[in-house]
Design a protein around this motif. Sequence first.
Motif, PDB file in Angstrom:
ATOM      1  N   ALA A 346      -8.679  -3.733   4.614  1.00 31.45           N
ATOM      2  CA  ALA A 346      -7.901  -3.824   4.494  1.00 31.45           C
ATOM      3  C   ALA A 346      -6.679  -3.275   5.180  1.00 31.45           C
ATOM      4  O   ALA A 346      -5.621  -3.554   6.205  1.00 31.45           O
ATOM      5  CB  ALA A 346      -7.536  -3.537   3.139  1.00 31.45           C
ATOM      6  N   SER A 347      -6.856  -2.006   4.956  1.00 34.16           N
ATOM      7  CA  SER A 347      -5.827  -1.272   5.357  1.00 34.16           C
ATOM      8  C   SER A 347      -5.364  -1.148   7.048  1.00 34.16           C
ATOM      9  O   SER A 347      -4.398  -0.772   7.496  1.00 34.16           O
ATOM     10  CB  SER A 347      -5.783   0.340   4.883  1.00 34.16           C
ATOM     11  OG  SER A 347      -6.548   0.436   4.871  1.00 34.16           O
ATOM     12  N   SER A 348      -7.042  -0.770   7.843  1.00 37.58           N
ATOM     13  CA  SER A 348      -6.634  -0.823   8.881  1.00 37.58           C
ATOM     14  C   SER A 348      -6.305  -1.727   9.354  1.00 37.58           C
ATOM     15  O   SER A 348      -5.201  -2.654  10.875  1.00 37.58           O
ATOM     16  CB  SER A 348      -8.327  -1.003   9.306  1.00 37.58           C
ATOM     17  OG  SER A 348      -9.269  -1.534   9.478  1.00 37.58           O
ATOM     18  N   ALA A 349      -6.185  -3.507   9.241  1.00 37.08           N
ATOM     19  CA  ALA A 349      -5.658  -4.749   9.487  1.00 37.08           C
ATOM     20  C   ALA A 349      -4.346  -4.452   9.730  1.00 37.08           C
ATOM     21  O   ALA A 349      -3.641  -5.563  10.254  1.00 37.08           O
ATOM     22  CB  ALA A 349      -6.477  -6.420   8.465  1.00 37.08           C
ATOM     23  N   VAL A 350      -4.123  -3.991   8.381  1.00 36.51           N
ATOM     24  CA  VAL A 350      -2.624  -3.905   8.411  1.00 36.51           C
ATOM     25  C   VAL A 350      -1.481  -3.100   9.263  1.00 36.51           C
ATOM     26  O   VAL A 350      -0.786  -3.949  10.156  1.00 36.51           O
ATOM     27  CB  VAL A 350      -2.447  -3.032   6.730  1.00 36.51           C
ATOM     28  CG1 VAL A 350      -0.205  -3.137   6.645  1.00 36.51           C
ATOM     29  CG2 VAL A 350      -2.162  -3.906   5.213  1.00 36.51           C
ATOM     30  N   SER A 351      -1.983  -2.003   9.956  1.00 38.19           N
ATOM     31  CA  SER A 351      -1.781  -1.385  11.007  1.00 38.19           C
ATOM     32  C   SER A 351      -1.760  -2.856  12.505  1.00 38.19           C
ATOM     33  O   SER A 351      -1.273  -2.757  12.555  1.00 38.19           O
ATOM     34  CB  SER A 351      -2.159  -0.554  11.768  1.00 38.19           C
ATOM     35  OG  SER A 351      -1.947  -0.030  10.098  1.00 38.19           O
ATOM     36  N   ARG A 352      -2.855  -3.398  12.256  1.00 42.44           N
ATOM     37  CA  ARG A 352      -3.464  -4.530  13.282  1.00 42.44           C
ATOM     38  C   ARG A 352      -2.159  -5.679  13.547  1.00 42.44           C
ATOM     39  O   ARG A 352      -1.721  -6.244  14.541  1.00 42.44           O
ATOM     40  CB  ARG A 352      -4.713  -4.870  13.677  1.00 42.44           C
ATOM     41  CG  ARG A 352      -5.519  -3.844  13.494  1.00 42.44           C
ATOM     42  CD  ARG A 352      -7.149  -4.404  14.663  1.00 42.44           C
ATOM     43  NE  ARG A 352      -7.877  -4.985  12.909  1.00 42.44           N
ATOM     44  CZ  ARG A 352      -8.550  -4.153  12.319  1.00 42.44           C
ATOM     45  NH1 ARG A 352      -8.824  -3.611  12.332  1.00 42.44           N
ATOM     46  NH2 ARG A 352      -9.313  -5.071  12.286  1.00 42.44           N
ATOM     47  N   ALA A 361       5.189  -1.567   6.720  1.00 41.98           N
ATOM     48  CA  ALA A 361       4.349  -1.596   6.504  1.00 41.98           C
ATOM     49  C   ALA A 361       3.068  -1.338   5.585  1.00 41.98           C
ATOM     50  O   ALA A 361       2.294  -1.276   4.672  1.00 41.98           O
ATOM     51  CB  ALA A 361       3.527  -2.382   7.736  1.00 41.98           C
ATOM     52  N   SER A 362       2.756  -0.165   6.081  1.00 40.49           N
ATOM     53  CA  SER A 362       1.623   0.738   5.898  1.00 40.49           C
ATOM     54  C   SER A 362       2.116   1.186   4.527  1.00 40.49           C
ATOM     55  O   SER A 362       1.574   1.320   3.093  1.00 40.49           O
ATOM     56  CB  SER A 362       1.008   1.860   6.551  1.00 40.49           C
ATOM     57  OG  SER A 362       0.528   1.890   7.732  1.00 40.49           O
ATOM     58  N   ALA A 363       3.205   1.436   3.659  1.00 42.09           N
ATOM     59  CA  ALA A 363       3.789   1.530   3.251  1.00 42.09           C
ATOM     60  C   ALA A 363       4.010   0.533   2.009  1.00 42.09           C
ATOM     61  O   ALA A 363       3.374   1.673   0.511  1.00 42.09           O
ATOM     62  CB  ALA A 363       5.678   2.258   2.987  1.00 42.09           C
ATOM     63  N   LEU A 364       4.164  -0.358   2.046  1.00 44.16           N
ATOM     64  CA  LEU A 364       3.877  -1.294   1.685  1.00 44.16           C
ATOM     65  C   LEU A 364       2.341  -1.563   0.748  1.00 44.16           C
ATOM     66  O   LEU A 364       2.183  -1.718  -0.299  1.00 44.16           O
ATOM     67  CB  LEU A 364       4.803  -2.593   1.710  1.00 44.16           C
ATOM     68  CG  LEU A 364       5.982  -2.720   1.825  1.00 44.16           C
ATOM     69  CD1 LEU A 364       6.207  -3.470   2.432  1.00 44.16           C
ATOM     70  CD2 LEU A 364       6.397  -2.570   0.595  1.00 44.16           C
ATOM     71  N   TYR A 365       1.912  -1.202   2.026  1.00 46.22           N
ATOM     72  CA  TYR A 365      -0.067  -1.103   1.331  1.00 46.22           C
ATOM     73  C   TYR A 365       0.159  -0.350   0.253  1.00 46.22           C
ATOM     74  O   TYR A 365      -0.971  -0.495  -0.715  1.00 46.22           O
ATOM     75  CB  TYR A 365      -0.764  -0.709   2.360  1.00 46.22           C
ATOM     76  CG  TYR A 365      -2.131  -1.846   2.216  1.00 46.22           C
ATOM     77  CD1 TYR A 365      -3.124  -2.241   2.341  1.00 46.22           C
ATOM     78  CD2 TYR A 365      -3.141  -0.087   1.739  1.00 46.22           C
ATOM     79  CE1 TYR A 365      -4.180  -2.593   1.457  1.00 46.22           C
ATOM     80  CE2 TYR A 365      -4.029  -0.037   2.137  1.00 46.22           C
ATOM     81  CZ  TYR A 365      -4.957  -1.053   1.735  1.00 46.22           C
ATOM     82  OH  TYR A 365      -6.485  -1.253   1.163  1.00 46.22           O
ATOM     83  N   GLN A 366       0.257   0.908   0.361  1.00 47.79           N
ATOM     84  CA  GLN A 366       0.317   1.993   0.008  1.00 47.79           C
ATOM     85  C   GLN A 366       0.580   1.871  -1.770  1.00 47.79           C
ATOM     86  O   GLN A 366       0.213   2.045  -2.825  1.00 47.79           O
ATOM     87  CB  GLN A 366       0.707   3.152   0.295  1.00 47.79           C
ATOM     88  CG  GLN A 366      -0.060   3.834   1.668  1.00 47.79           C
ATOM     89  CD  GLN A 366       0.601   4.890   1.599  1.00 47.79           C
ATOM     90  OE1 GLN A 366       1.289   5.348   1.571  1.00 47.79           O
ATOM     91  NE2 GLN A 366      -0.048   5.766   3.230  1.00 47.79           N
ATOM     92  N   SER A 367       1.913   1.470  -1.703  1.00 52.51           N
ATOM     93  CA  SER A 367       2.907   0.855  -2.939  1.00 52.51           C
ATOM     94  C   SER A 367       1.702  -0.299  -3.649  1.00 52.51           C
ATOM     95  O   SER A 367       1.589   0.398  -4.942  1.00 52.51           O
ATOM     96  CB  SER A 367       3.378   0.171  -2.624  1.00 52.51           C
ATOM     97  OG  SER A 367       4.664   1.391  -2.127  1.00 52.51           O
ATOM     98  N   ALA A 368       1.033  -1.243  -3.152  1.00 52.84           N
ATOM     99  CA  ALA A 368       0.069  -2.250  -3.306  1.00 52.84           C
ATOM    100  C   ALA A 368      -0.842  -1.657  -4.181  1.00 52.84           C
ATOM    101  O   ALA A 368      -1.527  -1.785  -5.429  1.00 52.84           O
ATOM    102  CB  ALA A 368      -0.025  -3.546  -2.714  1.00 52.84           C
ATOM    103  N   TYR A 369      -1.513  -0.748  -3.240  1.00 48.95           N
ATOM    104  CA  TYR A 369      -2.618   0.199  -3.264  1.00 48.95           C
ATOM    105  C   TYR A 369      -2.429   0.909  -4.813  1.00 48.95           C
ATOM    106  O   TYR A 369      -3.754   0.867  -5.461  1.00 48.95           O
ATOM    107  CB  TYR A 369      -2.906   0.869  -2.172  1.00 48.95           C
ATOM    108  CG  TYR A 369      -4.333   2.217  -2.509  1.00 48.95           C
ATOM    109  CD1 TYR A 369      -6.011   1.323  -2.294  1.00 48.95           C
ATOM    110  CD2 TYR A 369      -4.275   3.130  -1.981  1.00 48.95           C
ATOM    111  CE1 TYR A 369      -6.692   2.703  -2.231  1.00 48.95           C
ATOM    112  CE2 TYR A 369      -4.893   4.453  -2.503  1.00 48.95           C
ATOM    113  CZ  TYR A 369      -6.155   3.733  -2.475  1.00 48.95           C
ATOM    114  OH  TYR A 369      -7.743   4.345  -2.285  1.00 48.95           O
TER     115      TYR A 369
END
Length: 427
Positions: A346-352, A361-369
């Motif tokens: 999931a995290s690698s897909a965010v960057s792509r 985009a990565s910060a939002l993923y980290q927030s959700a995580y």
Amino acid sequence: MPPASTEASTTTVDARPAAPASDSRMNPGGPGYRRMSLALFLAGVATFALLYSTQALLPLISADFGVSASTASWTVSAATGGLALCVLPMSALSERFGRRTMMTASLAVAVVVALLVPFAPSVGALIALRAVQGAALAGLPASATAYLAEEVRPRALVTAIGLFVAGNSVGGMSGRVITGWVAQEWGWRVAVGALGVLAVVCAALFRVLLPAPRHFTPGTLNPKALGRTVRGHLSDPLLRRLYAIGGLFMTVFGGVYTVIGYRLTDAPFSLPQGVIGSIFLVYLVGTVSASAAGRLVARLGRRGALYLAGGTTAAGLLLSLAEALPLVLLGLVLITAGFFAGHAVASSAVSRTATRGRAQASALYQSAYYVGSSAGSTLGAVAFHAGGWFGTVALGLLAVAGVVTITVAGTRAARAQARLVAVPAGH
């Protein structure tokens, strides 16, 4: 989505052109690279050792303060929740004040709080200190990747980021193991104090070793542009699904590892605190499964890999219901392998997926995580209090069902999009 010129003012982590022959950025074997790698490895160790410092000690904290598992779990949830809330604004502040400055300040505040934690007079004070500590630590993940993107040559970037992530993994694992054995002899307060001293050493070495940035260009804080970038990411259906998947996987993981100590201290297992802390060596399985995620995606596709990760996690949850310790440990192995594989996919897909504003985009993923981590820690403990280990497993299975449902929705959306593309124009 904001225009390119505005985007540049809110993030400097996006894709860069290939490095010219005269590129002065760091490269393996070159000046400063080893120092930089060791510095960020130590920062990763300190960050995750502190963030989850109380997780293996929750039964002792419950006994000391006379509180329930659900109340004690807030010492974990407050830290991860503070990080989740602050990682996005910290990423913006690092654009203005610099990556090294932000990381140094974050570690400094976090280690000062770590030295205060052993003296918390009440569970409320402990939870408050942990919330401050989590908020301070948000400056590390928000700045480390940006520092590497600016100071390391593109071909070496994946390896450099891998060392920082390895520090995270080692810190998260060793912090729990160390506190487990120290607490068995001298109590939880000495255990978290020892971890605080370790973090002080890591922070000091980090500051001495990390090379001064040579390619950072300060930007201006532009809240409106940042807001437009964030709204653009949140309006993307695929990114929303990936954020939800990361949060749900972490809900399972946070719930299981917050409560497992309570289960293993009770009959029929009745394990000592040091042995319970050593259970976290299972994290090494996650390192292997995360590194294999790329091969899984190549063979099964992103959604196929997510189905496999979800199925592995669910199988581990069901197996952990057994009353035999070897089966419980095997269940933890499967849960850990499934979680780390799903998180890596999931995290690698965010960057792509994000073509602009990758830092946000990565910060939002980290927030959700980390919201998932907080939710899992708290809800897992509540479920354990209400229904024992079966309640925690039921919560985990519900979260896995959410992952599968979201992945199915993504599969259907992809097929619908493919059918639209296949229809000739004018038909």
